[in-house]
Design a protein around this motif. Structure first.
Motif, mmCIF file in Angstrom:
data_model
loop_
_atom_site.group_PDB
_atom_site.id
_atom_site.type_symbol
_atom_site.label_atom_id
_atom_site.label_comp_id
_atom_site.label_asym_id
_atom_site.label_seq_id
_atom_site.Cartn_x
_atom_site.Cartn_y
_atom_site.Cartn_z
ATOM 1 N N ARG A 289 0.835 -1.205 0.000
ATOM 2 C CA ARG A 289 0.000 0.000 0.000
ATOM 3 C C ARG A 289 0.870 1.254 0.000
ATOM 4 O O ARG A 289 0.585 2.229 -0.697
ATOM 5 C CB ARG A 289 -0.943 -0.016 1.194
ATOM 6 N N HIS A 290 1.947 1.240 0.786
ATOM 7 C CA HIS A 290 2.859 2.388 0.804
ATOM 8 C C HIS A 290 3.516 2.590 -0.561
ATOM 9 O O HIS A 290 3.639 3.734 -1.039
ATOM 10 C CB HIS A 290 3.935 2.179 1.868
ATOM 11 N N ALA A 291 3.944 1.477 -1.179
ATOM 12 C CA ALA A 291 4.586 1.577 -2.491
ATOM 13 C C ALA A 291 3.626 2.141 -3.527
ATOM 14 O O ALA A 291 3.996 2.981 -4.360
ATOM 15 C CB ALA A 291 5.089 0.201 -2.923
ATOM 16 N N VAL A 292 2.368 1.693 -3.483
ATOM 17 C CA VAL A 292 1.353 2.212 -4.395
ATOM 18 C C VAL A 292 1.169 3.714 -4.179
ATOM 19 O O VAL A 292 1.092 4.496 -5.141
ATOM 20 C CB VAL A 292 0.023 1.461 -4.205
ATOM 21 N N ALA A 293 1.096 4.129 -2.928
ATOM 22 C CA ALA A 293 0.921 5.557 -2.626
ATOM 23 C C ALA A 293 2.062 6.387 -3.196
ATOM 24 O O ALA A 293 1.845 7.483 -3.742
ATOM 25 C CB ALA A 293 0.813 5.759 -1.113
ATOM 26 N N GLY A 294 3.295 5.871 -3.091
ATOM 27 C CA GLY A 294 4.440 6.601 -3.642
ATOM 28 C C GLY A 294 4.383 6.709 -5.150
ATOM 29 O O GLY A 294 4.665 7.764 -5.728
ATOM 30 N N CYS A 295 4.007 5.606 -5.809
ATOM 31 C CA CYS A 295 3.870 5.618 -7.264
ATOM 32 C C CYS A 295 2.838 6.654 -7.702
ATOM 33 O O CYS A 295 3.072 7.428 -8.641
ATOM 34 C CB CYS A 295 3.453 4.235 -7.759
ATOM 35 N N LEU A 296 1.697 6.659 -7.032
ATOM 36 C CA LEU A 296 0.622 7.569 -7.433
ATOM 37 C C LEU A 296 0.983 9.019 -7.142
ATOM 38 O O LEU A 296 0.605 9.922 -7.898
ATOM 39 C CB LEU A 296 -0.675 7.195 -6.700
ATOM 40 N N GLU A 297 1.713 9.254 -6.069
ATOM 41 C CA GLU A 297 2.104 10.627 -5.751
ATOM 42 C C GLU A 297 3.035 11.214 -6.807
ATOM 43 O O GLU A 297 2.913 12.386 -7.192
ATOM 44 C CB GLU A 297 2.786 10.674 -4.376
ATOM 45 N N LEU A 298 3.964 10.401 -7.305
ATOM 46 C CA LEU A 298 4.930 10.906 -8.282
ATOM 47 C C LEU A 298 4.438 10.798 -9.719
ATOM 48 O O LEU A 298 4.977 11.461 -10.611
ATOM 49 C CB LEU A 298 6.261 10.152 -8.150
#
Length: 448
Positions: A289-298
């Motif tokens: 979930r954290h990795a997904v959040a980082g991908c979507l933020e950038l």
């Protein structure tokens, strides 16, 4: 270094022994727009390079625009004296070329690993990201999928024509997923696969896609991210050449037909520690979930990489499975970031936004920086599409806006390198402006 040279020298000598009719080898590397540049070397000179002789090419060859021209980017190109820069041979990539009239070889070259790597060379950008992740104990496993179209070899007034069905000689103008299309186009598809395998590329699944004459090729998963991107780049080169032999054009253009689906580059990435444990699956998949959040933020700041030209932006949101917002979901092909169903060992993300003509080294580098950022920031992502079909964040849908969003994003500048980001953004800005310097016939019809 001596052992490295010995390995390269052995590779070249073995190649010469196995292919005595090959007199020249193309030494090639990918530039910023995703085109190969390089030099054709006599094979005996290649032995000298493998043994340690310098291999130099102009540094600014990396900066070429989509049409091969040079743009003024800072002091590069016009105020730096156009200097040479060292390259090195990439071990394991010396292979025979079967699509030329005369026997030929090819081998990848790179500035990565030299004394002064070129900061804006795509392969070097990815190499730095992978090295940083390795120091943090993160080991990606990567697989690419590429969609492409077959067209008739001859254009009609500069426009593509549907590929001819080799059995009926009719145009393959019916979009479908029928398995029979693989049989009808088997001669050219089989040749593409065998040619790619001769380059060392692991081809797995072949799919007849939705568009007329559209297909998808999947590659095997690799623990070497650089080699995975090498495969994607080399496949594009060999596939175009094989298609011409069979009377077709193969194109990875993002959106050749407005009324049919575009062609994408899908990238599967899982992350492991040194012991082989899947980092994304730990703690009830919280790191996922954290990795997904980082991908979507950038993601909104990476659009010049994922959609590298005017045509690539046409692909977004127009037809099937191409999102217009940064979103994610489980087993959802409408999402930019899809989580395929899998066991904990193989838990991964599938990044689906990039166009097929994007630069594979840069696409993978941008995805990895997003994953890295997410793991470190440890934020929760927005709701998945499975819970809310309207979930998502806006991203730029036009090149100049996208460049502005990318150029000053601090995490990207740190993760990909500030020099690279500045050079890349200016290259895309200049390419886009150059593209606009022609009056389309429609303008005369509308406004004359």
């Amino acid at each position: 270094m001596k052992s490295h040279a010995s390995t390269l020298l052995a590779e070249v000598r073995t190649f010469r022994q196995n292919h005595p009719d090959v007199r020249y080898v193309d030494l090639i590397a990918l530039d910023i727009p995703g085109h190969f540049y390089g030099k054709r070397y006599p094979v005996e000179m290649l032995e000298k390079v493998a043994a340690g002789s310098p291999l130099k090419l102009p540094q600014n060859a990396v900066l070429l625009g989509a049409q091969g021209g040079l743009f003024k980017i800072g002091d590069y190109c016009f105020h730096d004296g156009d200097p040479d820069a060292n390259r090195r041979l990439v071990p394991g990539t010396l292979k025979p070329v079967s699509w030329e009239a005369q026997p030929l070889g090819q081998m990848l070259i790179t500035s990565d690993g030299t004394e002064a790597p070129i900061e804006f060379e795509p392969r070097e950008v990815l190499a730095k990201v992978l090295e940083r992740l390795q120091r943090k104990g993160i080991h990606p496993v990567v697989a690419f999928e590429l969609e492409f179209y077959l067209f008739d070899k001859k254009l009609s007034d500069g426009l593509p024509q549907f590929a001819r069905d080799p059995l009926s000689d009719d145009a393959d103008d019916q979009p479908n997923l029928h398995i029979e299309r693989l049989s009808r186009f088997a001669p050219v598809l089989d040749d593409m696969v065998e040619t790619a395998k001769a380059q060392g590329i692991d081809i797995t699944v072949i799919t007849a896609e939705l568009g007329p004459g559209q297909f998808e090729i999947n590659f095997g998963h690799l623990e070497d991210g650089l080699r995975a991107a090498d495969w994607a780049a080399l496949f594009c080169r060999s596939t175009r050449a094989v298609a011409l032999k069979h009377g077709y054009r193969a194109s990875f253009m993002a959106k050749p037909y407005l009324q049919h689906p575009g062609s994408g580059m899908h990238v599967h990435v899982s992350l492991y520690d040194a012991a082989g444990n899947n980092l994304l699956a730990a703690h009830q998949q919280q790191p996922l979930r954290h990795a997904v959040a980082g991908c979507l933020e950038l993601l909104p700041h990476c659009m010049p990489i994922f959609s590298p030209n005017h045509n690539a932006f046409r692909r977004l949101g127009g037809t099937v499975n191409a999102a217009t917002r940064a979103c994610w979901g489980f087993e959802d092909r409408d999402a930019c970031v899809r989580i395929p169903e899998s066991d904990p060992r193989n838990l991964r993300i599938e990044h689906r936004l990039a166009s097929a003509d994007a630069n594979p080294y840069l696409v993978l580098a941008a995805i990895l920086v997003g994953l890295e950022h997410g793991l470190e920031a440890a934020k929760e992502p927005i709701a998945p599409l499975n819970e809310d079909r309207n979930s998502g964040a806006d991203f730029p849908l036009e090149m100049l806006e996208a460049v502005r969003a990318m150029q000053h994003q601090p995490t990207l500048r740190e993760g990909l390198g500030a020099e690279f980001v500045d050079v890349y953004c200016e290259n895309k800005r200049q390419d886009h402006l150059a593209f606009q310097q022609e009056i389309h016939a429609r303008e005369y019809r509308w406004y004359l």
